[in-house]
Design a protein around this motif. Structure first.
Motif, mmCIF file in Angstrom:
data_model
loop_
_atom_site.group_PDB
_atom_site.id
_atom_site.type_symbol
_atom_site.label_atom_id
_atom_site.label_comp_id
_atom_site.label_asym_id
_atom_site.label_seq_id
_atom_site.Cartn_x
_atom_site.Cartn_y
_atom_site.Cartn_z
ATOM 1 N N THR A 51 0.837 -1.051 -0.549
ATOM 2 C CA THR A 51 -0.193 0.295 -0.411
ATOM 3 C C THR A 51 1.081 0.998 0.051
ATOM 4 O O THR A 51 1.985 1.330 1.073
ATOM 5 C CB THR A 51 -0.259 -0.229 1.329
ATOM 6 O OG1 THR A 51 -1.298 -1.172 1.095
ATOM 7 C CG2 THR A 51 -1.658 0.459 1.483
ATOM 8 N N ALA A 52 0.510 2.002 -1.397
ATOM 9 C CA ALA A 52 1.267 3.472 -0.942
ATOM 10 C C ALA A 52 1.735 3.833 0.680
ATOM 11 O O ALA A 52 0.085 4.486 0.858
ATOM 12 C CB ALA A 52 1.085 4.584 -2.300
ATOM 13 N N ASN A 53 2.756 4.919 0.579
ATOM 14 C CA ASN A 53 2.999 4.796 1.401
ATOM 15 C C ASN A 53 2.687 4.333 3.091
ATOM 16 O O ASN A 53 3.137 4.944 4.244
ATOM 17 C CB ASN A 53 1.585 6.621 2.093
ATOM 18 C CG ASN A 53 2.530 7.506 1.832
ATOM 19 O OD1 ASN A 53 3.652 8.246 1.480
ATOM 20 N ND2 ASN A 53 1.947 8.699 1.944
ATOM 21 N N SER A 54 2.568 3.065 2.968
ATOM 22 C CA SER A 54 2.905 2.133 4.221
ATOM 23 C C SER A 54 4.102 1.188 3.581
ATOM 24 O O SER A 54 4.082 0.924 2.359
ATOM 25 C CB SER A 54 1.827 1.236 4.238
ATOM 26 O OG SER A 54 0.635 2.151 4.515
ATOM 27 N N HIS A 55 5.039 1.107 4.519
ATOM 28 C CA HIS A 55 5.936 0.205 4.214
ATOM 29 C C HIS A 55 5.692 -0.967 3.810
ATOM 30 O O HIS A 55 5.013 -1.971 4.174
ATOM 31 C CB HIS A 55 5.984 -0.759 6.189
ATOM 32 C CG HIS A 55 7.585 -1.246 5.348
ATOM 33 N ND1 HIS A 55 8.683 -1.518 5.500
ATOM 34 C CD2 HIS A 55 7.992 -2.401 5.677
ATOM 35 C CE1 HIS A 55 9.641 -1.861 5.471
ATOM 36 N NE2 HIS A 55 9.430 -3.404 5.335
ATOM 37 N N PRO A 56 6.052 -1.827 2.542
ATOM 38 C CA PRO A 56 7.121 -1.128 2.369
ATOM 39 C C PRO A 56 7.418 -0.120 1.412
ATOM 40 O O PRO A 56 8.208 -0.078 0.728
ATOM 41 C CB PRO A 56 8.175 -2.432 1.629
ATOM 42 C CG PRO A 56 7.499 -3.570 1.113
ATOM 43 C CD PRO A 56 6.509 -2.968 2.024
ATOM 44 N N MET A 57 6.124 0.431 1.121
ATOM 45 C CA MET A 57 5.910 1.233 -0.409
ATOM 46 C C MET A 57 5.638 2.822 0.181
ATOM 47 O O MET A 57 5.188 3.378 -0.181
ATOM 48 C CB MET A 57 4.915 0.781 -1.225
ATOM 49 C CG MET A 57 4.880 1.436 -2.411
ATOM 50 S SD MET A 57 6.232 1.410 -3.579
ATOM 51 C CE MET A 57 6.403 -0.761 -2.849
ATOM 52 N N THR A 58 6.990 2.845 1.001
ATOM 53 C CA THR A 58 6.801 4.668 1.355
ATOM 54 C C THR A 58 8.214 4.867 0.608
ATOM 55 O O THR A 58 9.020 4.630 -0.094
ATOM 56 C CB THR A 58 7.451 4.187 2.215
ATOM 57 O OG1 THR A 58 9.238 4.107 2.850
ATOM 58 C CG2 THR A 58 6.721 3.871 4.109
ATOM 59 N N ALA A 59 8.140 6.459 0.149
ATOM 60 C CA ALA A 59 9.151 7.052 -0.064
ATOM 61 C C ALA A 59 10.152 7.218 0.282
ATOM 62 O O ALA A 59 11.760 6.703 -0.490
ATOM 63 C CB ALA A 59 9.294 8.462 -0.167
ATOM 64 N N ALA A 60 10.798 6.964 1.656
ATOM 65 C CA ALA A 60 11.899 6.635 2.305
ATOM 66 C C ALA A 60 12.765 5.262 1.846
ATOM 67 O O ALA A 60 14.048 5.684 1.756
ATOM 68 C CB ALA A 60 12.126 6.500 3.672
ATOM 69 N N ASN A 89 1.263 -0.245 -4.350
ATOM 70 C CA ASN A 89 2.148 0.765 -5.993
ATOM 71 C C ASN A 89 3.053 -0.247 -5.520
ATOM 72 O O ASN A 89 3.040 -1.505 -4.556
ATOM 73 C CB ASN A 89 2.518 2.466 -6.082
ATOM 74 C CG ASN A 89 2.596 2.015 -7.485
ATOM 75 O OD1 ASN A 89 3.451 1.841 -8.236
ATOM 76 N ND2 ASN A 89 2.786 3.549 -7.679
ATOM 77 N N GLY A 90 4.242 -0.720 -6.295
ATOM 78 C CA GLY A 90 5.130 -1.354 -6.534
ATOM 79 C C GLY A 90 6.341 -0.963 -7.065
ATOM 80 O O GLY A 90 6.498 -0.238 -7.759
ATOM 81 N N ILE A 91 7.424 -1.528 -7.373
ATOM 82 C CA ILE A 91 8.752 -1.320 -7.606
ATOM 83 C C ILE A 91 9.283 -3.005 -7.805
ATOM 84 O O ILE A 91 9.328 -4.188 -7.280
ATOM 85 C CB ILE A 91 10.028 -0.248 -6.620
ATOM 86 C CG1 ILE A 91 9.197 0.200 -6.673
ATOM 87 C CG2 ILE A 91 11.026 -0.216 -6.698
ATOM 88 C CD1 ILE A 91 10.078 1.135 -4.978
ATOM 89 N N LYS A 92 9.471 -2.619 -9.860
ATOM 90 C CA LYS A 92 10.350 -3.798 -10.307
ATOM 91 C C LYS A 92 10.606 -3.573 -11.129
ATOM 92 O O LYS A 92 11.745 -2.490 -11.819
ATOM 93 C CB LYS A 92 9.175 -4.632 -10.756
ATOM 94 C CG LYS A 92 7.586 -4.746 -10.769
ATOM 95 C CD LYS A 92 6.731 -5.059 -12.113
ATOM 96 C CE LYS A 92 5.499 -5.140 -11.711
ATOM 97 N NZ LYS A 92 4.434 -5.564 -12.710
#
Length: 446
Positions: A14-23, A109-112
């Motif tokens: 979930t965006a803005n929740s771990h691990p999908m945070t800006a940091a 969201n995700g990062i591939k």
């Protein structure tokens, strides 16, 4: 060591929740940039994204992390996931990144990550990146900080590439095609490709607003596309998901065909043309038993893998196979692409229509599927329902009832907090009873 934040398809949440945070995105960018840093050349990274509102946040954070370790970043904007794989290799980038949660709702969201060869990273590479996350950042000196630029026109590279996958660039003139882009990454490229190939295009799901990706549309909810096919008298419907690596095919009657049917069609055509490498199709444990029986009847082989298109691709590369995919609509053709590509798979179907002169309904039902039922059971954070003794007893009882007449597959999703309970059996009533009994027990333990 094992992966902690990487799942079956990159990092997702979930965006803005771990691990999908800006940091975390910043740290991941820096770690991935360090992992792929070698030699003394200027390192290049391409980043694409889908249309989620949170994509801006993740994109900026990744860029900060990557430039902090000296990488130059090229921002592609909204493009399909397979375009990132293709452009990473085509542009001789050291790393490719796609920001997307694929078929999930906009909240996620995700990062591939893609390596310089255009393929998704192996488990070992992801573990190595996670190991770098544990250490202190290693920023480069100020004079070596990378630069970022947003590039225009590179989407056209993918458009031309996709058009070139149709044998002889067959014209689609005279065909009316509905294309549902799920308000996602392909909302411009897919209609453009079909139009330039000569089709009359009826676009659906091409008005992204940051929040409507996959909402009531696309490959996971193709009813709107099916209705559009019938209303507009279209010859075919192509329903993509949010990042366009999945597809569902809809024939002229509005009937939906999944990835298994599409793979069966392509496997048969390629086998007839002596193009199917080693006479084998690679698919996951989720693919229908009817597909396996159909291939066996054609003298072809089905090799099964764990769920996830990355595992399909790994098996394809290891075995020298060129066709694979998932029932959910990932279709991987390594003669053309390094990952699932919904648009290119749809083009293969259109090519078959042109070549044979037959309607979609005559091509989209290649085999009779064995009745299959899938139930998704959501569980609370920290819960371990599959470890409960009552659940284990329920699974054993269900398998005993099937007694070899079907199969039961229970697994945790690698992208969501879900347990997926899938069963197959010739007797639909028995199938429903065993799947529901196991799902109910898992729900009680969740």
């Amino acid at each position: 060591m094992g992966r902690k934040i990487f799942g079956t398809d990159g990092v997702r949440g979930t965006a803005n929740s771990h691990p999908m945070t800006a940091a975390m995105a910043l740290r991941l960018g820096a770690a991935a940039g360090r992992y792929f840093r070698s030699g003394d050349h200027r390192h290049r990274v391409v980043i694409g994204k889908d249309t989620r509102r949170s994509g801006y946040m993740i994109e900026n954070a990744l860029t900060a992390g990557l430039t902090s370790v000296g990488a130059d970043v090229l921002l592609l904007g909204p493009v399909p996931t397979p375009a990132v794989g293709m452009l990473t290799r085509s542009m001789r980038a050291d790393l490719g990144v796609m920001i997307s949660a694929s078929h999930n709702p906009y909240q996620d969201n995700g990062i591939k990550f893609f390596g310089p060869d255009g393929y998704k990273l192996s488990d070992a590479a992801e573990e190595a990146i996670e190991a770098l996350l544990e250490g202190e950042p290693e920023p480069v000196p100020s004079e070596e900080i990378g630069r970022a630029s947003r590039i225009e026109g590179d989407r056209s590279r993918y458009v031309e590439f996709a058009k070139g996958t149709i044998p002889g660039r067959q014209s689609l003139a005279g065909l009316k095609v509905v294309v549902d882009c799920a308000h996602g990454a392909a909302y411009r490229t897919a209609p453009e490709v079909l139009y330039e190939l000569g089709a009359e295009v009826v676009p659906v799901g091409v008005a992204p607003n940051g929040y409507n990706i996959n909402l009531g549309c696309g490959s996971t909810d193709p009813a709107a596309a099916a209705e559009a096919v019938v209303v507009h008298g279209a010859d075919l419907g192509i329903a993509l998901d949010g990042d366009a690596d999945r597809v569902m095919i809809i024939d002229e009657t509005g009937r939906i065909a999944d990835g298994d049917q599409l793979m069966a069609l392509i496997a048969g055509l390629w086998a007839d043309q002596q193009r199917l490498a080693r006479g084998t199709l690679v698919a996951t444990v989720m693919s229908n038993l009817g597909l396996e029986r159909h291939l066996r009847g054609r003298g072809l082989r089905l090799e099964r893998t764990a769920v996830g298109d990355r595992y399909v691709v790994e098996a394809m590369r290891a075995g020298g196979f060129n066709l694979g995919g998932e029932q959910s609509g990932h279709v991987v053709m390594t003669d053309h692409a390094t990952t699932g590509d919904g648009l290119i798979a749809g083009l293969q179907f259109l090519s078959a229509m042109v070549e044979s002169g037959r309607p979609a309904s005559a091509l989209a039902r290649v085999f009779e599927p064995v009745p299959q039922l899938l139930e998704n059971v959501r569980y609370a954070a920290g819960a371990a329902p599959l470890e409960a003794e009552a659940v284990r007893r329920a699974i054993a009882a269900a398998e005993a009832r099937l007694n070899g007449t079907g199969r039961l597959l229970i697994r945790k999703s690698g992208t969501e907090p879900l347990v997926r309970v899938m069963g197959e059996a010739e007797d639909p009533a028995l199938l429903s009873e065993v799947v529901q009994s196991v799902a109910a027990e898992i729900a009680r333990a969740s």
